[in-house]
Each structure stands twice: as structure tokens, then as C-alpha cells.
Design a protein around this motif. Structure first.
Motif, PDB file in Angstrom:
ATOM      1  N   ARG A 264     -12.772 -66.860  23.978  1.00 20.73           N
ATOM      2  CA  ARG A 264     -12.772 -66.318  22.506  1.00 20.73           C
ATOM      3  C   ARG A 264     -12.851 -64.766  22.441  1.00 20.73           C
ATOM      4  N   ASN A 266     -14.004 -61.992  19.946  1.00 24.30           N
ATOM      5  CA  ASN A 266     -14.191 -61.538  18.695  1.00 24.30           C
ATOM      6  C   ASN A 266     -14.401 -60.015  18.326  1.00 24.30           C
ATOM      7  N   ASP A 273     -10.832 -62.625  15.115  1.00 27.43           N
ATOM      8  CA  ASP A 273     -11.671 -63.390  15.769  1.00 27.43           C
ATOM      9  C   ASP A 273     -11.120 -64.712  16.181  1.00 27.43           C
ATOM     10  N   GLN A 274     -10.753 -64.819  17.460  1.00 29.61           N
ATOM     11  CA  GLN A 274      -9.853 -66.072  17.948  1.00 29.61           C
ATOM     12  C   GLN A 274     -10.443 -66.806  18.932  1.00 29.61           C
ATOM     13  N   THR A 275     -10.070 -68.175  19.156  1.00 30.08           N
ATOM     14  CA  THR A 275     -10.322 -69.268  20.241  1.00 30.08           C
ATOM     15  C   THR A 275      -8.967 -69.610  20.626  1.00 30.08           C
ATOM     16  N   HIS A 298      -6.588 -70.477  17.579  1.00 30.95           N
ATOM     17  CA  HIS A 298      -6.917 -70.753  16.326  1.00 30.95           C
ATOM     18  C   HIS A 298      -8.076 -69.402  15.900  1.00 30.95           C
ATOM     19  N   ASN A 300     -10.937 -67.812  13.787  1.00 31.91           N
ATOM     20  CA  ASN A 300     -11.959 -68.229  13.507  1.00 31.91           C
ATOM     21  C   ASN A 300     -12.629 -67.612  12.162  1.00 31.91           C
ATOM     22  N   THR A 337      -2.829 -67.784  14.550  1.00 34.18           N
ATOM     23  CA  THR A 337      -3.071 -69.167  14.624  1.00 34.18           C
ATOM     24  C   THR A 337      -1.840 -70.030  14.953  1.00 34.18           C
TER      25      THR A 337
END
Length: 396
Positions: A264, A266, A273-275, A298, A300, A337
Motif C-alpha cells: 500500500r 498512501n 492511495d493505492q493497494t 485498487h 483506496n 485501478t
């Protein structure tokens, strides 16, 4: 030749020199955006070119010296396409290492950031089973080094080998032709565990990320009262704390391998902010290694927002608000995403070179352009596209 002879004889100082490179060609079926492996090394496969050679192609060289039993140094220089659309060589590593004890090592200078499993060799594609590290994860944190200090301590626990690494530093990068960025007060901790064929690693890091020239949009938003000030505070990129957490494993008993990571990033800003994660495996049939990978990233956060309210505003003011909303959403659309599946084969044609073919199918969604760059008018999120990659990797 003299240095090589002295190294062979065991005399010090002992010099080493080597290098690596990749020549690739990439085709993308998405014609309204460009496929790229890293936002700091943007390629042109898709909209820019039918077949692009700049997505993965690079050349690197490394010079090392062992001064005595405790002191050593290394310099690595890499040439690859950058955001200024040239191949200006950059110093990737340049550090001095002091081995204080057999288990404790200290380094000072430009050092590889251990944010992911492939941190030390992510640009030396010959060391990778794939054409490139999965972009869904590795493009979320494209910074690969920092200027500072690190300490690594090796120890054993219940039959496993442990390495604990702490690092401190800062770095400067060019985000685009118009924007430079700095990461200050970078601090992190990496823990690596090895038990036979299994390696597990986890990293946590923080930094203050600053884009000093990136404030025009947020100054405009701030003029629109509390609603605009809230948007500016949420997305301002001029100075924000960035945090990164990653964890991964590799199991490689020799005949086959499986590896995976999750991370992640952020930025607490417009930058996202990605995971992201991937899982990959392959089997070695002599010189051939077929493999498959599933990867996803994805956001967040929302990648499209309502923005400034325009009800009741005078026409000229409303027009400015609508323009600010459009610019904000254009940037948010670039927060990736996406999910992808890929399959490929590696052919080790010799002891120092390998050829790879990789087929990939990816789909950005939720209004995002995914890991694509240079999206053109008419680009539509939610459409799958295919990527064909051919590469030749070598070391010397």
C-alpha cells in the motif's frame, strides 16, 4: 586487466566491473493511451507508437571495489527513457559500505530502497523471470533509491536466517517536464527471513513528499470558501506525509517458483492511495521457463469527485469552478485501478543472455486510466486491452 589480475590473486583493493541491459519491443492494443512500466520512465506503446522500444529498454553498468576486509564501494549508472524523453544516464547507486562485524554492515551514499522484493535488481531484467516486474505494484512507488544511510544486521532464529535493515535518507525526482519532487526525512524498516527455498520480506517506510511547483490548482480551489479549502487540503501535493507498506514472499526450490507481494502506498494527496498485489509462478523445463501472473491495483479513494458546487455562482465564477473540477478529475483519473493477467516464457539461450515473450490482458476500471499514461480525448475506462512484449536481456 591489471585490476582483474590483482583481484584473481586475492590482493586488495579488488576491482569488479559489469553491466546489464534490455532491448525490448512492446505493442498495446489501446490506441488512446500509452502503456508504460513506470511513470518515471514512460513508454509510448499504444497511442504513441504501434511498436515501442522505450518501455523496458535500458543499459546499466556497475563498478565496485573491495578496499580491504571491511571497506567497499559501488557505483551503478543506468540509462533509460525518462520524463524528458531522452536517455540521459543517471546514477542509480553510489555508496560506501563498512562491515563493522561479520553480521553488521553500514552504508552511506545513494542506496537502493528495499521497498519490494526486487528492489536491488528491478532494473536488471535478466534477474527477473518476467519481462518486467508487475506494473500494478511496482509503478505505485517508482522511486528506487535514496541518498542517505542504512544499517543491516544478520541474525539467526529457530533455524532461519534473518536480516534487519533500517534506512534514512532523501531523494529528488523529476515527475514531468514541469514538476520536480523531493522526498525528505525518509525512514524505514525492512525485515527479511529466509528458510531454505522460502524468503519472506516486509517493509514499512515514511517520508515527507513535496512538489513545490504543484500548487496552482489548490490555490484556485482555496478561493471557493470552505468547500474549496477542504478539497485543497485533501489533495494538495506541495507537502504531504507519504507512507509505504509492503510484504512479499518467494519460494524457489529450483525446478519451479512461486512469488507474490502486496503493498500500500498512501500519499494523502492527489497522487493517490493505492493497494496493489500480484501472484506469479513458473516451471523450468531446461532452458525454458513458462510463467503466469495475476496482478491488481485498487485505489483506496474516489478517482472521480463532484468537486466544487456551482449552484448560485455568477457565470464567470461558475466557469472557473467547472474548469477547476475538470482539472482535479483529470489528475484523479490517473490514480490507478486495474487488474491484469499475463503469461509468458523465458528462454535462457546462454549463460549471460535470455529472451522473453510475454502476453498480457489488462482492464482499468472505476473511471481510472489504470497504469496507462498520456490518455487522449475519447479514452474510456473499463475497456480491456492487450499487450505483447518481446525482450532480450543480457549481463556482462
Amino acid at each position: 586487466m591489471h585490476a582483474a589480475t590483482r583481484a584473481a590473486d586475492g590482493d586488495l583493493p579488488a576491482w569488479t566491473f559489469g553491466g546489464f541491459g534490455t532491448v525490448s519491443a512492446v505493442h498495446s492494443t489501446e490506441k488512446l493511451a500509452d502503456y508504460t512500466a513506470s511513470p518515471l520512465s514512460p513508454g509510448q506503446a499504444g497511442y504513441g507508437k504501434h511498436w515501442a522500444v522505450d518501455v523496458d529498454s535500458r543499459l546499466g553498468a556497475q563498478l565496485g571495489v573491495q578496499l580491504d576486509k571491511r571497506w567497499s564501494a559501488v557505483v551503478q549508472v543506468v540509462s533509460e527513457r525518462n520524463v524528458e524523453h531522452n536517455y540521459k544516464p543517471e546514477v542509480e547507486w553510489a555508496n560506501v559500505k563498512y562491515r563493522a562485524t561479520p553480521d553488521l554492515s553500514l552504508r552511506l551514499g545513494r542506496i537502493a530502497l528495499p521497498l519490494y522484493l526486487a528492489a536491488d535488481y528491478r532494473k536488471a531484467s535478466y534477474a527477473l523471470p518476467w519481462v518486467r516486474p508487475p506494473v500494478e505494484l511496482y509503478s505505485t512507488m517508482p522511486i528506487s533509491n535514496s541518498d542517505g544511510f542504512d544499517a543491516s544486521y544478520r541474525w539467526n532464529l529457530a533455524g532461519t536466517k534473518q536480516t534487519t535493515q533500517v534506512f534514512f535518507g532523501r531523494t529528488s525526482i523529476r515527475l514531468s517536464r514541469d514538476f520536480d519532487a523531493k522526498a525528505k526525512r525518509m525512514v524505514g524498516l525492512t525485515q527479511r527471513t529466509t528458510a531454505g527455498a522460502l524468503t519472506v520480506q516486509a517493509t514499512a517506510a515514511n517520508a515527507i513528499f513535496q512538489v513545490p511547483a504543484g500548487g496552482e490548482l489548490f490555490d484556485v480551489l482555496s478561493q471557493f470558501g470552505p468547500a474549496g479549502q477542504a478539497l485543497a487540503a485533501r489533495y494538495d501535493i506541495r507537502s504531504k506525509r507519504v507512507s509505504v507498506f509492503s510484504a512479499g514472499f518467494t519460494y524457489d526450490p529450483g525446478a519451479w517458483f512461486v512469488t507474490g507481494e502486496i503493498g500500500r502506498t498512501n500519499t494523502r494527496s492527489l497522487l493517490g492511495d493505492q493497494t496493489a498485489s500480484y501472484l506469479s509462478g513458473g516451471y523450468r523445463f531446461g532452458a525454458l521457463t513458462p510463467y503466469a501472473t495475476f496482478s491488481a491495483v485498487h485505489a483506496n479513494m474516489d478517482v472521480q469527485v463532484a468537486g466544487l458546487p456551482t449552484t448560485g455562482l455568477p457565470p464567470q465564477v461558475a466557469a472557473l469552478a467547472l474548469q477547476a473540477n475538470a482539472v482535479l478529475n483529470d489528475f484523479l483519473r490517473e490514480v490507478p485501478t486495474q487488474h491484469a493477467i499475463s503469461a509468458g516464457v523465458r528462454w535462457d539461450a546462454g549463460p549471460s543472455h535470455a529472451f522473453k515473450l510475454q502476453l498480457e490482458r489488462a482492464r482499468p476500471h472505476d473511471g481510472s486510466s489504470g497504469t496507462l499514461t498520456n490518455a487522449q480525448p475519447g479514452y474510456q475506462s473499463g475497456k480491456s486491452f492487450n499487450v505483447i512484449s518481446l525482450s532480450a536481456d543480457f549481463v556482462f
